[in-house]
Motif scaffolding. Structure first.
Motif, PDB file in Angstrom:
ATOM      1  N   ALA A   1       0.818  -1.214   0.000  1.00 37.16           N
ATOM      2  CA  ALA A   1       0.000   0.000   0.000  1.00 37.16           C
ATOM      3  C   ALA A   1       0.849   1.261   0.000  1.00 37.16           C
ATOM      4  O   ALA A   1       0.468   2.272  -0.615  1.00 37.16           O
ATOM      5  CB  ALA A   1      -0.931   0.011   1.212  1.00 37.16           C
ATOM      6  N   ARG A   2       2.002   1.229   0.649  1.00 35.41           N
ATOM      7  CA  ARG A   2       2.840   2.426   0.778  1.00 35.41           C
ATOM      8  C   ARG A   2       4.090   2.392  -0.119  1.00 35.41           C
ATOM      9  O   ARG A   2       4.692   3.434  -0.375  1.00 35.41           O
ATOM     10  CB  ARG A   2       3.277   2.587   2.232  1.00 35.41           C
ATOM     11  N   VAL A   3       4.492   1.226  -0.610  1.00 32.52           N
ATOM     12  CA  VAL A   3       5.653   1.031  -1.501  1.00 32.52           C
ATOM     13  C   VAL A   3       6.868   1.854  -1.050  1.00 32.52           C
ATOM     14  O   VAL A   3       7.086   2.962  -1.545  1.00 32.52           O
ATOM     15  CB  VAL A   3       5.310   1.374  -2.970  1.00 32.52           C
TER      16      VAL A   3
ATOM     17  N   TRP B   1      10.402   3.473  -0.873  1.00 34.93           N
ATOM     18  CA  TRP B   1      11.360   3.769  -1.936  1.00 34.93           C
ATOM     19  C   TRP B   1      12.597   4.425  -1.331  1.00 34.93           C
ATOM     20  O   TRP B   1      12.484   5.410  -0.605  1.00 34.93           O
ATOM     21  CB  TRP B   1      10.715   4.687  -2.975  1.00 34.93           C
TER      22      TRP B   1
ATOM     23  N   THR C   1      11.185  10.205  -5.208  1.00 27.97           N
ATOM     24  CA  THR C   1      10.300   9.064  -5.459  1.00 27.97           C
ATOM     25  C   THR C   1       9.707   9.191  -6.858  1.00 27.97           C
ATOM     26  O   THR C   1       9.193  10.252  -7.223  1.00 27.97           O
ATOM     27  CB  THR C   1       9.164   9.026  -4.424  1.00 27.97           C
TER      28      THR C   1
ATOM     29  N   VAL D   1       5.287   5.517  -8.492  1.00 24.20           N
ATOM     30  CA  VAL D   1       5.186   5.038  -7.111  1.00 24.20           C
ATOM     31  C   VAL D   1       4.337   5.987  -6.288  1.00 24.20           C
ATOM     32  O   VAL D   1       3.497   5.563  -5.480  1.00 24.20           O
ATOM     33  CB  VAL D   1       6.589   4.883  -6.490  1.00 24.20           C
ATOM     34  N   ARG D   2       4.553   7.306  -6.479  1.00 22.21           N
ATOM     35  CA  ARG D   2       3.797   8.304  -5.718  1.00 22.21           C
ATOM     36  C   ARG D   2       2.298   8.219  -6.031  1.00 22.21           C
ATOM     37  O   ARG D   2       1.459   8.371  -5.145  1.00 22.21           O
ATOM     38  CB  ARG D   2       4.327   9.696  -6.046  1.00 22.21           C
TER      39      ARG D   2
ATOM     40  N   TRP E   1       0.730   5.518  -7.041  1.00 20.55           N
ATOM     41  CA  TRP E   1       0.188   4.248  -6.543  1.00 20.55           C
ATOM     42  C   TRP E   1      -0.068   4.284  -5.047  1.00 20.55           C
ATOM     43  O   TRP E   1      -1.024   3.702  -4.570  1.00 20.55           O
ATOM     44  CB  TRP E   1       1.157   3.109  -6.859  1.00 20.55           C
ATOM     45  N   ARG E   2       0.787   4.959  -4.300  1.00 16.30           N
ATOM     46  CA  ARG E   2       0.718   4.919  -2.845  1.00 16.30           C
ATOM     47  C   ARG E   2      -0.650   5.362  -2.325  1.00 16.30           C
ATOM     48  O   ARG E   2      -1.233   6.332  -2.799  1.00 16.30           O
ATOM     49  CB  ARG E   2       1.788   5.833  -2.240  1.00 16.30           C
TER      50      ARG E   2
ATOM     51  N   SER F   1      -2.972   6.565   1.089  1.00 19.89           N
ATOM     52  CA  SER F   1      -2.756   7.322   2.321  1.00 19.89           C
ATOM     53  C   SER F   1      -2.545   6.354   3.482  1.00 19.89           C
ATOM     54  O   SER F   1      -2.863   5.169   3.390  1.00 19.89           O
ATOM     55  CB  SER F   1      -3.959   8.230   2.608  1.00 19.89           C
ATOM     56  N   ARG F   2      -2.014   6.882   4.570  1.00 19.61           N
ATOM     57  CA  ARG F   2      -1.783   6.014   5.727  1.00 19.61           C
ATOM     58  C   ARG F   2      -3.105   5.522   6.317  1.00 19.61           C
ATOM     59  O   ARG F   2      -3.171   4.409   6.837  1.00 19.61           O
ATOM     60  CB  ARG F   2      -0.967   6.766   6.787  1.00 19.61           C
TER      61      ARG F   2
ATOM     62  N   ALA G   1      -4.001   2.703   4.192  1.00 21.47           N
ATOM     63  CA  ALA G   1      -3.076   1.584   4.411  1.00 21.47           C
ATOM     64  C   ALA G   1      -3.460   0.784   5.651  1.00 21.47           C
ATOM     65  O   ALA G   1      -3.356  -0.452   5.656  1.00 21.47           O
ATOM     66  CB  ALA G   1      -1.643   2.111   4.545  1.00 21.47           C
TER      67      ALA G   1
END
Length: 438
Positions: A321-323, A325, A330, A334-335, A337-338, A340-341, A344
Motif C-alpha cells: 500500500a505504501r511502496v 522507496w 520518489t 510510485v507516488r 500508486w501509494r 494514504s496512511r 493503508a
C-alpha cells in the motif's frame, strides 16, 4: 506536722501530674497508631480498588476472549448440550440461527450511503481482496508443502485446517473496529468486510477445490465434498440473504435501526452469536473425541504459523500500500500508486484478518457428510488465528494511531500559511495557533 502534710500533698500532686502525662502520652501514642492503621487501611483499600478497576477495564476490553475461553470450557464439561443432534438441536438452532443473526446484524450495521460512495474506489478493494484471497492462502500452502517436504511430525488435519482457515474471507466487524480505533479509513474497512464476505461465498469453496486436488495435503477420504449447489444454497440463505435484508431495512428505516443498534448493542449480540457457534463446534469435537488425537506439538505449530502469517500479512499489506522507496526522489508512478496512511491501515486490517463467522459455516457445509467432530479439529487453526489477530491487532492500534497522526501533523504544517510565508519568531503564540488552524 503541717510541713509534712504539705510535702505529702506536693508529692501526690507530682505523682498525679506524672500519671496524667503518662496517660496523655499513651493516648497520643494510641491515637498515632490508630491514625497509621487507618492510613494503612485506606492505602490498602485504594490499592485493591485500583486493581479492581484495572481488572474491570481489561475485562471490558477483552471480554470476547474471556467468553471464548468460557464457552470452550463449557464445551469440554458438557459436550452433549451443544453438539449436533444434541439437547438443543444445534445443527439448526446454532449452525443456522447464529449465522443468520450475525450477518443480519452486519447488514443492519453497514451504512448504505457510505458503502455506495466508498465502493467506487476499486483499486483499494482489488488490493485488499487480492491480499486476502490470493496472497495469504497461497503463502500458507507453500508453508504446508515445506512441512510435508521436511517430514514434520504433524497431524494431517493441521495442514487441512491451515488451508481452510486461510481460504476464508476477512472478518465481518473487528477489522472495521480496529481500523476506526487507529483513526484509519473505517468506511473502506466496512465496505471490504461486506465485499469480502460476499465474495467468500463463491471464492472460498473454489479455493478449497484447488487445494483439495493436492492429495499430499488432502489424503483420500479427508477432502470435503464441494457441492457448489449445496454450498451456494446454504451460504446464500445463511450469509448473503440476511446481509441483503439487513441493508434493505437499514435503507428504509435508518433512524430506527441506529436507535436499536445503540439501545440493544448490536455488536455485543453479534459477538455472543459468534461465541455460540464456537461453543457448538467444540461440543461436536469433544463429544466425538476428535481433539484427543491433537498433540502439544500440533498446537505449538498452529500458534507459531498463525502468528507468523498474521505478521507477514500485515507487513505485506503495508508494504504494497505504501511502496517504500530508497532516497528522497520518489518516481511519479510510485507516488501515484501509494495509498494514504489511513487507507493503508484499512488495507492491513482487512487483508491480513480471517473470519470465523464464514469459516465455520463453510467447514460445516464441506464436511456435512463426515463425522461432526472433524469440524472442531479443522476449525482449530482458524479459531486460534482469530484470537491472535484480536490480540496483536489491538496491540497495534496505538502505534498505527500515532503513525497516522504524524502524517496529519505534517499535512497541517504543509497547509499552514506559516509554512509558506514564515513570520518572525517573535509572533505571539496565540496568533500562531490561529493562523495554523486557519
Amino acid at each position: 506536722m503541717s510541713t509534712t502534710a504539705t510535702t505529702t500533698v506536693r508529692h501526690e500532686d507530682e505523682a498525679a501530674s506524672k500519671h496524667s502525662e503518662t496517660v496523655i502520652s499513651l493516648q497520643g501514642h494510641e491515637s498515632s497508631n490508630e491514625s497509621q492503621q487507618n492510613t494503612a487501611t485506606d492505602n490498602s483499600q485504594k490499592k485493591w480498588r485500583r486493581l479492581w478497576n484495572q481488572f474491570l477495564h481489561y475485562l471490558k476490553q477483552y471480554w470476547f476472549l474471556v467468553g471464548l475461553g468460557t464457552v470452550i470450557g463449557l464445551a469440554w464439561a458438557f459436550p452433549q448440550v451443544g453438539k449436533s443432534n444434541g439437547a438443543i438441536e444445534a445443527q439448526y438452532t446454532v449452525k443456522w440461527g447464529a449465522v443468520i443473526v450475525i450477518f443480519l446484524l452486519s447488514g443492519l450495521g453497514l451504512e448504505v450511503k457510505v458503502m455506495l460512495h466508498t465502493i467506487l474506489r476499486w483499486r483499494l478493494h482489488l488490493l485488499v481482496q487480492t491480499m486476502n484471497f490470493i496472497f495469504m492462502p497461497f503463502i500458507v500452502y507453500g508453508i504446508v508443502r515445506f512441512f510435508l517436504a521436511v517430514g514434520a511430525d504433524l497431524d494431517m488435519s493441521v495442514y487441512q485446517g491451515f488451508m481452510i482457515a486461510f481460504s476464508t474471507s476477512t472478518t465481518v466487524s473487528s477489522n472495521a473496529v480496529m481500523t476506526r480505533n487507529a483513526n484509519g479509513n473505517d468506511s473502506a474497512a466496512l465496505v471490504n468486510a461486506a465485499l469480502g464476505n460476499i465474495l467468500g461465498i463463491f471464492v472460498s469453496p473454489a479455493l478449497m477445490t484447488v487445494f483439495g486436488d493436492d492429495t499430499n495435503v488432502f489424503t483420500p477420504g479427508t477432502r470435503g465434498t464441494v457441492d457448489y449447489l449445496s454450498v451456494l444454497k446454504t451460504l446464500g440463505l445463511t450469509v448473503l440473504l440476511p446481509l441483503v435484508v439487513g441493508q434493505v431495512i437499514r435503507y428504509f428505516f435508518p433512524r430506527q435501526v441506529k436507535y436499536l443498534a445503540a439501545k440493544l448493542h448490536f455488536s455485543i449480540i453479534n459477538s455472543l452469536a459468534l461465541l455460540c457457534m464456537v461453543w457448538s463446534v467444540f461440543c461436536d469435537g469433544v463429544a466425538s473425541n476428535a481433539f484427543h488425537k491433537m498433540s502439544g506439538v500440533d498446537i505449538v505449530a498452529i500458534i507459531g504459523v498463525d502468528i507468523f502469517m498474521y505478521l507477514l500479512g500485515c507487513s505485506a499489506c503495508i508494504a504494497v500500500a505504501r511502496v517504500p522507496w530508497p532516497g528522497k526522489s520518489t518516481p511519479d508512478l510510485v507516488r501515484k500508486w501509494r495509498f494514504s496512511r489511513q487507507d493503508a491501515v484499512a488495507i492491513m486490517y482487512c487483508g491480513a484478518t480471517k473470519t470465523v463467522s464464514l469459516g465455520i459455516p463453510l467447514i460445516n457445509v464441506l464436511y456435512a457428510d463426515k463425522d461432526m467432530g472433524i469440524v472442531g479439529v479443522l476449525s482449530l487453526p482458524l479459531l486460534l488465528y482469530h484470537i491472535i489477530q484480536l490480540f496483536i491487532g489491538n496491540f497495534q492500534v496505538p502505534f498505527l494511531k500515532r503513525w497516522i497522526e504524524k502524517t496529519l501533523d505534517e499535512y497541517d504544517q504543509d497547509q499552514s500559511p506559516l509554512a509558506s510565508n514564515p513570520e518572525p519568531s517573535s509572533l505571539p503564540m496565540a496568533t500562531t495557533r490561529r493562523r495554523t488552524a486557519a
